[in-house]
Write a protein that holds these residues in place. Structure first.
Motif, short mmCIF file in Angstrom:
data_model
loop_
_atom_site.label_atom_id
_atom_site.label_comp_id
_atom_site.label_asym_id
_atom_site.label_seq_id
_atom_site.Cartn_x
_atom_site.Cartn_y
_atom_site.Cartn_z
N ARG A 187 1.22 11.44 7.24
CA ARG A 187 1.16 11.86 8.65
C ARG A 187 1.24 13.38 8.77
N GLU A 188 2.10 13.97 7.98
CA GLU A 188 2.27 15.43 8.02
C GLU A 188 0.96 16.15 7.75
N HIS A 189 0.14 15.56 6.88
CA HIS A 189 -1.11 16.21 6.48
C HIS A 189 -2.35 15.57 7.10
N GLY A 190 -2.15 14.59 7.98
CA GLY A 190 -3.27 13.97 8.67
C GLY A 190 -4.23 13.22 7.76
N ILE A 191 -3.70 12.58 6.72
CA ILE A 191 -4.52 11.86 5.75
C ILE A 191 -4.41 10.36 6.02
N ALA A 192 -5.52 9.65 5.96
CA ALA A 192 -5.53 8.21 6.16
C ALA A 192 -4.62 7.54 5.12
N TYR A 193 -3.90 6.50 5.59
CA TYR A 193 -2.89 5.85 4.76
C TYR A 193 -3.03 4.33 4.89
N PHE A 194 -3.40 3.68 3.77
CA PHE A 194 -3.55 2.22 3.71
C PHE A 194 -2.39 1.63 2.91
N VAL A 195 -1.78 0.59 3.44
CA VAL A 195 -0.67 -0.09 2.76
C VAL A 195 -1.06 -1.55 2.49
N ASP A 196 -0.94 -1.95 1.25
CA ASP A 196 -1.09 -3.34 0.86
C ASP A 196 0.31 -3.96 0.92
N ALA A 197 0.51 -4.83 1.90
CA ALA A 197 1.82 -5.44 2.11
C ALA A 197 1.80 -6.93 1.82
N ALA A 198 0.94 -7.33 0.87
CA ALA A 198 0.78 -8.76 0.58
C ALA A 198 2.10 -9.43 0.27
N GLN A 199 2.94 -8.78 -0.54
CA GLN A 199 4.22 -9.37 -0.93
C GLN A 199 5.33 -9.09 0.08
N ALA A 200 5.09 -8.14 0.98
CA ALA A 200 6.14 -7.76 1.92
C ALA A 200 6.16 -8.63 3.17
N VAL A 201 4.99 -9.07 3.61
CA VAL A 201 4.90 -9.80 4.88
C VAL A 201 5.65 -11.13 4.77
N GLY A 202 6.62 -11.30 5.66
CA GLY A 202 7.45 -12.50 5.64
C GLY A 202 8.68 -12.37 4.78
N GLN A 203 8.79 -11.29 4.01
CA GLN A 203 9.96 -11.07 3.15
C GLN A 203 10.81 -9.90 3.63
N LEU A 204 10.17 -8.84 4.12
CA LEU A 204 10.87 -7.65 4.59
C LEU A 204 10.63 -7.45 6.08
N PRO A 205 11.59 -6.90 6.81
CA PRO A 205 11.28 -6.43 8.16
C PRO A 205 10.23 -5.32 8.06
N ILE A 206 9.18 -5.37 8.88
CA ILE A 206 8.10 -4.39 8.83
C ILE A 206 7.94 -3.75 10.20
N ASP A 207 8.03 -2.45 10.24
CA ASP A 207 7.78 -1.67 11.45
C ASP A 207 6.69 -0.66 11.11
N VAL A 208 5.48 -0.91 11.59
CA VAL A 208 4.36 -0.05 11.20
C VAL A 208 4.52 1.37 11.70
N GLU A 209 5.27 1.55 12.78
CA GLU A 209 5.53 2.91 13.25
C GLU A 209 6.41 3.65 12.26
N GLN A 210 7.40 2.96 11.74
CA GLN A 210 8.29 3.58 10.75
C GLN A 210 7.57 3.83 9.43
N VAL A 211 6.73 2.88 9.01
CA VAL A 211 5.96 3.04 7.77
C VAL A 211 4.97 4.19 7.90
N GLY A 212 4.42 4.39 9.09
CA GLY A 212 3.50 5.50 9.32
C GLY A 212 2.11 5.26 8.78
N CYS A 213 1.70 3.99 8.68
CA CYS A 213 0.41 3.66 8.10
C CYS A 213 -0.68 3.58 9.17
N ASP A 214 -1.91 3.74 8.73
CA ASP A 214 -3.07 3.53 9.60
C ASP A 214 -3.59 2.11 9.47
N VAL A 215 -3.47 1.54 8.28
CA VAL A 215 -3.92 0.18 7.99
C VAL A 215 -2.84 -0.49 7.14
N LEU A 216 -2.55 -1.75 7.46
CA LEU A 216 -1.61 -2.53 6.66
C LEU A 216 -2.16 -3.95 6.56
#
Length: 403
Positions: A187-216
């Motif tokens: 975010r600081e550098h304005g670069i696109a950020y993709f997150v693969d959350a295949a193992q995280a979804v349903g296991q961890l609390p996920i807040d996309v605002e906190q993660v700062g991703c463009d795609v998850l």
């Protein structure tokens, strides 16, 4: 459900999960066990299709499709128009990456920076498209704990970096990468950020605002306990104009009065008209159940079970636990001296205990960096009991050792 999963809670959840009566299942990272409610939702729609016709039954399923979208938005702290329902993690991630490349084709000298744990399928997508254009895929160094290092990432940045990609929870170990810290750099550098959350979804609390991703991207079949063939894709609303689907249909870009395609103004521009509505009904139920249980409660129980399993595995002669990281997931990776991982998997299956095993192709950068040819993995769920862990440990003790 309470904020802490009690033994009584788990017993009730297991009673509503038919697979727990027939399997000692330690492959939740591959695909978890669906509940009766999820199975009933799928069956009910299949029956509607049989009785009314699939197209007619589809009208009745629209509400559940939108329910799934709204529940996924709640799960991610996003808005429903930022959610696409996909056929799985790889179809979703791949569609977003292809759309990014279509909207702004890769140029010679462009750079993609990836974590060392990037999923092999994502790497294949990136290298196939980007390197053909003369772009480069480069690996961000990891720190002493094995995690992707945000400061090392910062030192790699220049004007040629167009994308940062991170697999949050790797497929070959329990490490949890610092997704939010990587997102802060992006975010600081304005670069696109993709997150693969295949193992995280349903296991961890996920807040996309906190993660700062463009795609998850996430999968329905893993910790979420949804049906195989379903996935969730988050696309930040402000990022959507930078994605032009590589292909469209009447759902994603219907023709306007002038005959020109009109791209949908929401993340569903990355969906297809061809989808299993029965599976989407099942996905909606799985999402509802996860939210009712509570992701904080799920995370706490999974973490406690996995940490205990690591300790007990490490005490077994000939067993080496391979997990890295400061924070760890419900995936426990290990090897057994004198046996390759597929042989361990087969031998345990013969004793009624299911685990997974991975080769280099799943996480090639990390496996190669660590000199690993394969790993066995026992992945737990909030459904996992101490009796099941005892069965796994007993089965491992009975394995024949070679050499």
């Amino acid at each position: 459900m309470t904020s802490i999963l009690t033994d009584h809670d788990v017993a009730a959840l297991r009673a509503a999960t038919p697979g727990t009566r027939s399997a000692i299942h330690f492959n939740h990272a591959g695909s978890s066990l669906p509940s009766n409610g999820t199975l009933d939702a799928i069956r009910a729609h299949l029956l509607r299709e049989a009785e009314r016709g699939p197209m007619e039954a589809g009208v009745a399923a629209r509400a559940e499709t939108e329910t799934a979208r709204a529940l996924a938005a709640r799960l991610f702290n996003a808005q429903p128009d930022e959610i696409a329902l996909t056929g799985g993690n790889s179809p979703g991630w791949g569609a977003a990456f292809a759309a990014f490349a279509t909207a702004s084709p890769w140029q010679p000298g462009d750079r993609i920076l990836v974590g060392r744990h990037e999923w092999g399928g994502n790497l294949a997508c990136m290298r196939l498209i980007a390197e053909r254009a003369g772009a480069r895929v480069e690996t961000i160094p990891s720190d002493q704990d094995g995690c992707v290092d945000p400061e090392a990432l910062r030192a790699m940045l220049d004007e040629r970096v167009r994308l940062i990609a991170l697999t949050w929870l790797p497929a070959n170990g329990g490490l949890i990468n610092p997704a939010a810290a990587i997102g802060a750099v992006a975010r600081e550098h304005g670069i696109a950020y993709f997150v693969d959350a295949a193992q995280a979804v349903g296991q961890l609390p996920i807040d996309v605002e906190q993660v700062g991703c463009d795609v998850l991207a996430g999968a329905g079949r893993k910790a979420l306990r949804g049906p195989r063939g379903t996935g969730l894709l988050y696309v930040r609303r402000d990022f959507l104009p930078r994605l032009t689907p590589a292909w469209v249909d009447t759902h994603s870009a219907p023709l306007g009065p002038d005959g020109a395609p009109m791209l949908r103004p929401d993340a569903a521009r990355l969906e297809s008209a061809e989808a299993s509505l029965a599976l989407r009904c099942g996905l909606a139920n799985a999402l509802r159940e996860a939210l009712d249980i509570g992701l904080d409660a799920i995370r706490a129980r999974v973490d406690a079970i996995a940490q205990g399993l690591r300790t007990e595995l490490a005490a077994l002669p000939g067993v080496t636990v391979l997990d890295q990281g400061r924070e760890r997931s419900g995936l426990v990776s290990f090897n057994v001296a004198g046996l390759d991982a597929p042989a361990v998997q087969r031998a345990l299956a013969a004793q009624g205990v299911t685990i997974g095993s991975n080769g280099v192709s799943y996480t090639p950068l990390d496996m190669t960096a660590r000199g690993l040819a394969q790993i066995a993995r026992a992945s737990v769920s909030y459904l996992t009991t101490q009796d099941e862990i005892g069965r796994l440990l007993d089965a491992l003790r009975q394995l024949p050792r070679q050499g």
